[in-house]
Scaffold this active site. Structure first.
Site, short mmCIF file in Angstrom:
data_model
loop_
_atom_site.label_atom_id
_atom_site.label_comp_id
_atom_site.label_asym_id
_atom_site.label_seq_id
_atom_site.Cartn_x
_atom_site.Cartn_y
_atom_site.Cartn_z
N GLY A 47 26.90 65.02 -57.64
CA GLY A 47 26.18 65.22 -56.39
C GLY A 47 27.06 64.80 -55.23
O GLY A 47 28.00 64.03 -55.40
N GLN A 52 29.23 62.11 -46.89
CA GLN A 52 30.37 61.73 -47.74
C GLN A 52 31.61 62.56 -47.40
O GLN A 52 32.72 62.17 -47.78
CB GLN A 52 30.03 61.89 -49.21
CG GLN A 52 29.03 60.87 -49.72
CD GLN A 52 28.75 61.06 -51.19
OE1 GLN A 52 27.85 61.82 -51.54
NE2 GLN A 52 29.54 60.40 -52.02
N CYS A 89 29.76 56.60 -57.87
CA CYS A 89 29.68 57.37 -56.63
C CYS A 89 31.08 57.84 -56.26
O CYS A 89 32.04 57.07 -56.34
CB CYS A 89 29.09 56.50 -55.52
SG CYS A 89 28.92 57.35 -53.94
N LEU A 90 31.18 59.09 -55.83
CA LEU A 90 32.48 59.62 -55.42
C LEU A 90 33.06 58.86 -54.23
O LEU A 90 34.27 58.83 -54.06
CB LEU A 90 32.35 61.11 -55.08
CG LEU A 90 31.96 62.02 -56.25
CD1 LEU A 90 31.77 63.45 -55.77
CD2 LEU A 90 32.96 61.94 -57.36
N HIS A 131 19.88 59.12 -55.27
CA HIS A 131 21.19 58.63 -54.83
C HIS A 131 21.67 59.41 -53.60
O HIS A 131 22.08 58.82 -52.60
CB HIS A 131 22.18 58.77 -56.00
CG HIS A 131 23.56 58.31 -55.71
ND1 HIS A 131 24.10 57.19 -56.29
CD2 HIS A 131 24.54 58.83 -54.92
CE1 HIS A 131 25.36 57.05 -55.86
NE2 HIS A 131 25.64 58.03 -55.03
N GLU A 132 21.59 60.75 -53.68
CA GLU A 132 22.09 61.58 -52.58
C GLU A 132 21.19 61.49 -51.35
O GLU A 132 21.67 61.48 -50.22
CB GLU A 132 22.25 63.04 -53.03
CG GLU A 132 23.23 63.24 -54.17
CD GLU A 132 24.59 62.59 -53.98
OE1 GLU A 132 25.06 62.45 -52.83
OE2 GLU A 132 25.19 62.19 -55.00
N HIS A 135 22.07 58.46 -49.49
CA HIS A 135 23.25 58.69 -48.65
C HIS A 135 22.85 59.24 -47.28
O HIS A 135 23.35 58.79 -46.24
CB HIS A 135 24.21 59.68 -49.30
CG HIS A 135 25.24 59.07 -50.18
ND1 HIS A 135 26.16 58.15 -49.73
CD2 HIS A 135 25.52 59.25 -51.49
CE1 HIS A 135 26.95 57.78 -50.72
NE2 HIS A 135 26.57 58.44 -51.81
#
Length: 155
Positions: A47, A52, A89-90, A131-132, A135
């Site tokens: 995701g 991000q 997480c990226l 999670h997204e 963000h």
């Protein structure tokens, strides 16, 4: 399509609240396409939220193995249950931890064509959407970790 730079660690954009998208147009679709390409190019990407990649708009892309979802203005409208699971997480490469999330969520959003969609999901998809969505609200998963996990020791 183009790869975008994933913002990491202390980049202030990760902790800013994203603004709603007023109109789904070709520009928004291009951003979503770029985000999807960037997510697929990154290791372990499931995701990605727009902030991000430095864009303060309410856009996410998610693919937990059941196909790609491109969501505009996603909102969790219902949640139930509770589960603790491993997350990464990226934007925080190499950081892993256990996070408490709802077991089930209902998300309302627009798709890439501006049509309303509702997702009623459980498992990893529910975790990823939470999670997204966090963000987009300027919340990073490291603030929710209840136990850090050393992935080198897990192997």
């Amino acid at each position: 399509m183009a790869l975008r730079e994933i913002r990491t660690f202390d980049d202030e954009v990760l902790r800013k609240v994203c603004k709603p998208v007023a109109k789904v147009d070709d520009h928004v679709r291009q951003i979503l396409d770029d985000m999807a390409e960037t997510m697929y190019h990154a290791p372990n990407g499931g995701g990605l939220a727009a902030n991000q990649v430095g864009i303060l708009r309410r856009l996410i892309v998610v693919d937990m193995g059941e196909g790609l979802y491109k969501l505009v203005n996603p909102e969790i409208v219902e949640s139930s249950g509770e589960v603790v699971g491993l997350e990464g997480c990226l934007s925080f490469p190499g950081v892993w931890g256990k996070v408490k999330r709802p077991a089930r969520v209902v998300v309302k959003a627009l798709d890439e064509n501006g049509s309303p969609v509702t997702l009623d999901v459980t498992g990893d998809m529910a975790k990823c959407l939470c999670h997204e969505t966090d963000h987009l609200n300027g919340i990073v998963f490291t603030s929710k970790i209840i136990e850090y996990v050393d992935m080198d020791e897990e192997e």
